[in-house]
Design a protein around this motif. Structure first.
Motif, PDB file in Angstrom:
ATOM      1  N   VAL A  85       0.839  -1.209   0.000  1.00 20.80           N
ATOM      2  CA  VAL A  85       0.000   0.000   0.000  1.00 20.80           C
ATOM      3  C   VAL A  85       0.870   1.253   0.000  1.00 20.80           C
ATOM      4  CG1 VAL A  85      -1.677   1.316   1.345  1.00 20.80           C
ATOM      5  CG2 VAL A  85      -1.965  -1.146   1.081  1.00 20.80           C
ATOM      6  N   ILE A  86       1.952   1.254   0.761  1.00 17.26           N
ATOM      7  CA  ILE A  86       2.848   2.418   0.806  1.00 17.26           C
ATOM      8  C   ILE A  86       3.500   2.635  -0.561  1.00 17.26           C
ATOM      9  CG2 ILE A  86       4.902   3.392   1.856  1.00 17.26           C
ATOM     10  CD1 ILE A  86       2.392   3.351   3.657  1.00 17.26           C
ATOM     11  N   LEU A  87       3.925   1.559  -1.206  1.00 14.80           N
ATOM     12  CA  LEU A  87       4.511   1.682  -2.546  1.00 14.80           C
ATOM     13  C   LEU A  87       3.480   2.224  -3.535  1.00 14.80           C
ATOM     14  CD1 LEU A  87       6.531  -1.656  -2.674  1.00 14.80           C
ATOM     15  CD2 LEU A  87       7.484   0.647  -2.540  1.00 14.80           C
ATOM     16  N   HIS A  88       2.237   1.798  -3.395  1.00 14.18           N
ATOM     17  CA  HIS A  88       1.163   2.302  -4.263  1.00 14.18           C
ATOM     18  C   HIS A  88       0.958   3.800  -4.036  1.00 14.18           C
ATOM     19  CE1 HIS A  88      -2.541   2.575  -6.465  1.00 14.18           C
ATOM     20  NE2 HIS A  88      -3.275   2.748  -5.381  1.00 14.18           N
ATOM     21  N   LEU A  89       1.029   4.226  -2.790  1.00  8.88           N
ATOM     22  CA  LEU A  89       0.920   5.650  -2.484  1.00  8.88           C
ATOM     23  C   LEU A  89       2.060   6.419  -3.150  1.00  8.88           C
ATOM     24  CD1 LEU A  89      -0.359   8.015  -0.903  1.00  8.88           C
ATOM     25  CD2 LEU A  89       1.094   7.375   1.041  1.00  8.88           C
ATOM     26  N   GLY A  90       3.276   5.851  -3.134  1.00  5.82           N
ATOM     27  CA  GLY A  90       4.407   6.500  -3.791  1.00  5.82           C
ATOM     28  C   GLY A  90       4.201   6.630  -5.288  1.00  5.82           C
ATOM     29  N   ALA A  91       3.712   5.560  -5.931  1.00  3.64           N
ATOM     30  CA  ALA A  91       3.438   5.623  -7.371  1.00  3.64           C
ATOM     31  C   ALA A  91       2.378   6.666  -7.673  1.00  3.64           C
ATOM     32  CB  ALA A  91       2.998   4.247  -7.871  1.00  3.64           C
ATOM     33  N   SER A  92       1.371   6.769  -6.806  1.00  5.87           N
ATOM     34  CA  SER A  92       0.305   7.762  -6.999  1.00  5.87           C
ATOM     35  C   SER A  92       0.845   9.179  -6.890  1.00  5.87           C
ATOM     36  CB  SER A  92      -0.808   7.550  -5.960  1.00  5.87           C
ATOM     37  OG  SER A  92      -1.316   6.242  -6.019  1.00  5.87           O
ATOM     38  N   PHE A 104       3.876  10.210  -7.620  1.00  5.03           N
ATOM     39  CA  PHE A 104       4.612  10.531  -8.840  1.00  5.03           C
ATOM     40  C   PHE A 104       3.659  10.742 -10.017  1.00  5.03           C
ATOM     41  CE2 PHE A 104       8.258   8.476  -6.604  1.00  5.03           C
ATOM     42  CZ  PHE A 104       9.079   9.598  -6.603  1.00  5.03           C
ATOM     43  N   ALA A 105       2.555   9.988 -10.067  1.00  4.66           N
ATOM     44  CA  ALA A 105       1.557  10.210 -11.116  1.00  4.66           C
ATOM     45  C   ALA A 105       0.989  11.622 -11.011  1.00  4.66           C
ATOM     46  CB  ALA A 105       0.437   9.168 -10.999  1.00  4.66           C
ATOM     47  N   TRP A 106       0.695  12.057  -9.790  1.00  3.92           N
ATOM     48  CA  TRP A 106       0.193  13.423  -9.575  1.00  3.92           C
ATOM     49  C   TRP A 106       1.207  14.454 -10.069  1.00  3.92           C
ATOM     50  CZ3 TRP A 106       2.413  15.939  -4.901  1.00  3.92           C
ATOM     51  CH2 TRP A 106       2.061  17.286  -4.820  1.00  3.92           C
ATOM     52  N   LEU A 107       2.482  14.286  -9.723  1.00  3.48           N
ATOM     53  CA  LEU A 107       3.494  15.259 -10.109  1.00  3.48           C
ATOM     54  C   LEU A 107       3.717  15.283 -11.622  1.00  3.48           C
ATOM     55  CD1 LEU A 107       6.056  14.622  -7.228  1.00  3.48           C
ATOM     56  CD2 LEU A 107       4.663  16.683  -7.568  1.00  3.48           C
ATOM     57  N   GLY A 167      -3.988  12.186  -9.399  1.00  8.33           N
ATOM     58  CA  GLY A 167      -3.318  11.376  -8.385  1.00  8.33           C
ATOM     59  C   GLY A 167      -4.303  10.585  -7.550  1.00  8.33           C
ATOM     60  N   GLY A 168      -5.450  11.198  -7.243  1.00  6.03           N
ATOM     61  CA  GLY A 168      -6.476  10.510  -6.464  1.00  6.03           C
ATOM     62  C   GLY A 168      -7.094   9.344  -7.214  1.00  6.03           C
ATOM     63  N   SER A 205     -14.529  15.411  -6.355  1.00  3.69           N
ATOM     64  CA  SER A 205     -14.503  14.758  -5.040  1.00  3.69           C
ATOM     65  C   SER A 205     -15.521  13.628  -4.972  1.00  3.69           C
ATOM     66  CB  SER A 205     -14.773  15.777  -3.935  1.00  3.69           C
ATOM     67  OG  SER A 205     -13.768  16.773  -3.908  1.00  3.69           O
ATOM     68  N   ALA A 206     -16.693  13.854  -5.553  1.00  2.00           N
ATOM     69  CA  ALA A 206     -17.723  12.809  -5.564  1.00  2.00           C
ATOM     70  C   ALA A 206     -17.241  11.593  -6.355  1.00  2.00           C
ATOM     71  CB  ALA A 206     -19.017  13.363  -6.162  1.00  2.00           C
ATOM     72  N   ILE A 207     -16.576  11.847  -7.474  1.00  2.00           N
ATOM     73  CA  ILE A 207     -16.039  10.737  -8.277  1.00  2.00           C
ATOM     74  C   ILE A 207     -15.024   9.942  -7.469  1.00  2.00           C
ATOM     75  CG2 ILE A 207     -14.647  10.160 -10.307  1.00  2.00           C
ATOM     76  CD1 ILE A 207     -15.975  12.555 -11.711  1.00  2.00           C
ATOM     77  N   LEU A 208     -14.142  10.638  -6.754  1.00  3.15           N
ATOM     78  CA  LEU A 208     -13.134   9.948  -5.942  1.00  3.15           C
ATOM     79  C   LEU A 208     -13.778   9.138  -4.828  1.00  3.15           C
ATOM     80  CD1 LEU A 208     -10.311  12.646  -5.650  1.00  3.15           C
ATOM     81  CD2 LEU A 208     -10.358  10.617  -7.095  1.00  3.15           C
ATOM     82  N   LEU A 209     -14.839   9.669  -4.228  1.00  2.00           N
ATOM     83  CA  LEU A 209     -15.542   8.919  -3.183  1.00  2.00           C
ATOM     84  C   LEU A 209     -16.165   7.645  -3.752  1.00  2.00           C
ATOM     85  CD1 LEU A 209     -17.300  11.796  -1.184  1.00  2.00           C
ATOM     86  CD2 LEU A 209     -15.475  10.279  -0.355  1.00  2.00           C
ATOM     87  N   ILE A 210     -16.727   7.736  -4.942  1.00  2.00           N
ATOM     88  CA  ILE A 210     -17.315   6.547  -5.585  1.00  2.00           C
ATOM     89  C   ILE A 210     -16.231   5.519  -5.888  1.00  2.00           C
ATOM     90  CG2 ILE A 210     -18.479   5.717  -7.667  1.00  2.00           C
ATOM     91  CD1 ILE A 210     -19.984   8.428  -7.701  1.00  2.00           C
ATOM     92  N   LEU A 211     -15.105   5.987  -6.437  1.00  2.00           N
ATOM     93  CA  LEU A 211     -14.013   5.068  -6.737  1.00  2.00           C
ATOM     94  C   LEU A 211     -13.489   4.407  -5.460  1.00  2.00           C
ATOM     95  CD1 LEU A 211     -11.976   7.102  -9.390  1.00  2.00           C
ATOM     96  CD2 LEU A 211     -13.434   5.113  -9.793  1.00  2.00           C
ATOM     97  N   GLY A 212     -13.374   5.197  -4.392  1.00  2.00           N
ATOM     98  CA  GLY A 212     -12.915   4.635  -3.123  1.00  2.00           C
ATOM     99  C   GLY A 212     -13.854   3.571  -2.594  1.00  2.00           C
ATOM    100  N   ALA A 213     -15.164   3.815  -2.714  1.00  2.00           N
ATOM    101  CA  ALA A 213     -16.148   2.828  -2.256  1.00  2.00           C
ATOM    102  C   ALA A 213     -16.063   1.549  -3.086  1.00  2.00           C
ATOM    103  CB  ALA A 213     -17.557   3.420  -2.345  1.00  2.00           C
TER     104      ALA A 213
END
Length: 592
Positions: free
Chosen positions: A113-120, A122-125, A149-150, A401-409
């Motif tokens: 999960v931490i590595l995935h956060l790191g990849a995310s 870099f995707a944002w940047l 990134g989200g 934000s709503a899209i990100l909440l749906i994806l998270g769910a």
């Protein structure tokens, strides 16, 4: 005098600025302060831990069970043995995990999960940088980059790359690959320096040493020069020879190494028996569109798709997938100057997908984790489209934000499936009802969970979908034995003996006969097991159990010691002998 300086954004309008003729606009400094980024990082960490929470306590499952460090003899090997192989950097992270927590699955899942956060991150940047080069500045650039990134962080399609330990190769390699892309974007416009080229090469090498498919990075570097360089494209390529020269030399050695690996592989390469490169290419012309659909409409996810081959252009509509891909590439090239960000994103997506979804045959034709690396390309397409949405900041932030909440769910829901072998393979078997492998894996998961009756029923389904070989019959028999149906178990073992009379099968027959109370027949089967293969250690455990049941403790101990001479690490023999020695030391009145 001509200048590259961009005019300041018109704060009275929401119309996004664009780079003239697709040229590279230098990103400007944002007004966002460091604490805003710190809050964003904290929220991202909280969000990703929440949506992946169901898998943090999950056991090792799927390909995890074949990881080398789960072998007790390997786990105590020296460091050189750990990192010797095709993916030494990946194995180094497993070594670190093992030193810290041995075989505690939770620690391995947290690392993923931490590595995935790191990849995310870099995707944002990367998206933020390219938005600036495309002419987007101000609050919209920050919002769209954060959204990208989200999406990478919370999209349910990423679960296969993050939710089980063996797929760490994806998260680790992509984190380094995206870091290399970002580093290359931040080079000097007049030409890359040796230190900067060294950094890009180091990050690229780290990616390839984690997983080989990231070798496609070289093509992305060329594409960056073609799209986002200030001088003409050819001149930009020449200016950056300090990167391309060592990259070309390393690439030649890399291709030779990959070719060697493919020649030795049984699950990939041009030597596969029933899968030609043309069959695989035509099939991938359809598979790529499934990947695109899963990005924009992530439903029907499956760990083991039943995706049929296209052995001719018209089988399953492969020709239409091919024509659509050609049209997509043509449109990306034709509209390159008008829509540079979207055009670049399409080509990046296809280039990064090419190592696994083009002409090199791979046994599994449709696998979700293959989209993890090229996902960046589709993020660029999405933000390119959102740039043209003329709306207020409040509406944009609320919608995204709503899209990100749906994806998270959706990701949380998908991770519930990844939380146990039974849940994972039950889901796969229901979605691929005509494919034998998910039913077999589901049956084994049920058996391992102690649900032996349903496991036997599931093995019966497998027998209808594939040839009933000896291995299937043995597993089926064990499920029957576990559920107390000894006669059915013996029937399956007799069928297995007719196909392949091994010591393993004979010893299981002896074990079943003993449970039926047929001692003479049990000894006869175990004697046959010894004659077939005297090195099969489990036979001696069963013989020891028979002797112990008859009250001959000395003979039982001798049998257990025979098993341990063959395999000193055999837990069943160790436990049986330890228990027996306690009985031998006890007085007759104390013995059970």
């Amino acid at each position: 005098m001509k200048t590259n300086k961009q005019p300041p954004p018109d704060k009275s309008s929401n119309k996004p600025e664009t780079a003239s003729e697709g040229g590279a606009a230098a990103p400007t400094r944002s007004g966002v302060t460091w604490w805003a980024y710190a809050i964003g990082l904290f929220l991202s960490l909280f969000a990703v831990l929440e949506v992946y929470q169901p898998t943090l306590a999950a056991p090792f499952l799927f390909d995890d069970l074949y990881l080398p460090f789960l072998d007790p003899t390997f786990s105590v090997a020296n460091f050189r043995n750990w990192v010797a192989g095709v993916r030494p950097l990946l194995m180094f992270t497993y070594w670190l995990n093992y030193q810290a927590s041995e075989l505690n699955p939770a620690a391995y899942h947290v690392w993923n999960v931490i590595l995935h956060l790191g990849a995310s991150a870099f995707a944002w940047l990367i998206v933020r940088d390219l938005l600036g080069r495309a002419g987007e500045q101000g609050w919209k650039r920050e919002i769209l980059a954060a959204f990208a990134g989200g999406v990478f962080l919370l999209h349910p399609l990423q679960t296969e790359s993050v939710s089980y330990v063996a797929s760490r190769s994806e998260a680790l390699s992509v984190m380094f690959a995206y870091a290399a892309i970002l580093a290359y974007l931040r080079r000097r416009p007049e030409g890359i320096t040796w230190p900067h080229a060294g950094l890009v090469l180091l990050l690229s090498a780290a990616a390839v040493l984690s997983k080989e498919h990231t070798a496609a990075l070289a093509a992305v570097f060329v594409l960056i020069d073609l799209y986002w360089s200030e001088p003409p494209a050819l001149k930009a390529l020449l200016h950056n020879w300090k990167l391309y020269l060592p990259l070309s030399i390393g690439g030649a050695f890399g291709l030779a190494f990959v070719a060697k690996v493919l020649r030795a592989s049984t699950s990939a390469g041009f030597g596969m028996k029933d899968l030609s490169w043309t069959d695989y290419f035509l099939t991938q012309c359809r598979a790529i569109w499934v990947y695109v659909r899963l990005i924009f409409a992530p439903y029907g996810q499956n760990i083991d798709y039943d995706f049929p081959l296209s052995r001719s252009p018209f089988e399953h509509g492969a020709i239409f997938g091919l024509l659509a891909l050609l049209a997509l590439v043509a449109a990306a090239l034709y509209y390159r100057r008008r829509f540079p960000l979207a055009s670049f994103g399409v080509l990046v997506f296809l280039l990064l997908l090419a190592p696994t979804s083009s002409i090199v045959p791979i046994m599994d034709t449709l696998v979700e984790r293959r989209v993890y690396l090229p996902f960046l390309g589709m993020l660029l397409v999405v933000v390119a489209a959102l740039r043209n949405w003329r709306t207020t900041k409040l509406v944009l932030v609320s919608t995204l934000s709503a899209i990100l909440l749906i994806l998270g769910a959706l990701t949380y829901s998908r991770n519930l499936v990844w939380s146990s072998p039974v849940a994972l393979w039950s889901d796969a078997a229901s979605k691929s009802p005509a494919k034998a492998r998910p039913h077999f894996q589901y049956a084994y998961a049920l058996y391992a969970a102690g649900r032996c009756g349903p496991a036997a029923q599931e093995y019966a389904k497998v027998a209808k979908l594939q040839r009933t070989d000896s291995a299937l019959l043995v597993d089926w028999a064990l499920a029957y034995e576990c559920s107390g149906e000894l006669a059915s178990a013996l029937d399956k073992l007799q069928l297995a003996l007719a196909q392949e009379p091994t010591a393993h099968v004979y010893s299981l027959v002896g074990m079943i006969r003993a449970k039926q109370g047929l001692t003479r027949e049990a000894w006869a089967a175990l004697d046959e097991a010894v004659r077939t293969d005297a090195r099969y250690e489990m036979t001696y455990v069963y013989r020891g159990n028979l002797s112990a049941a008859a009250g001959d403790l000395e003979a039982a101990a001798a049998e257990y010691r025979k098993a341990l001479r063959i395999n000193p690490n055999m837990r069943a023999a160790q436990d049986a002998l330890a228990n027996l020695e306690l009985q031998l030391r006890a007085t007759p009145e104390q013995r059970p």
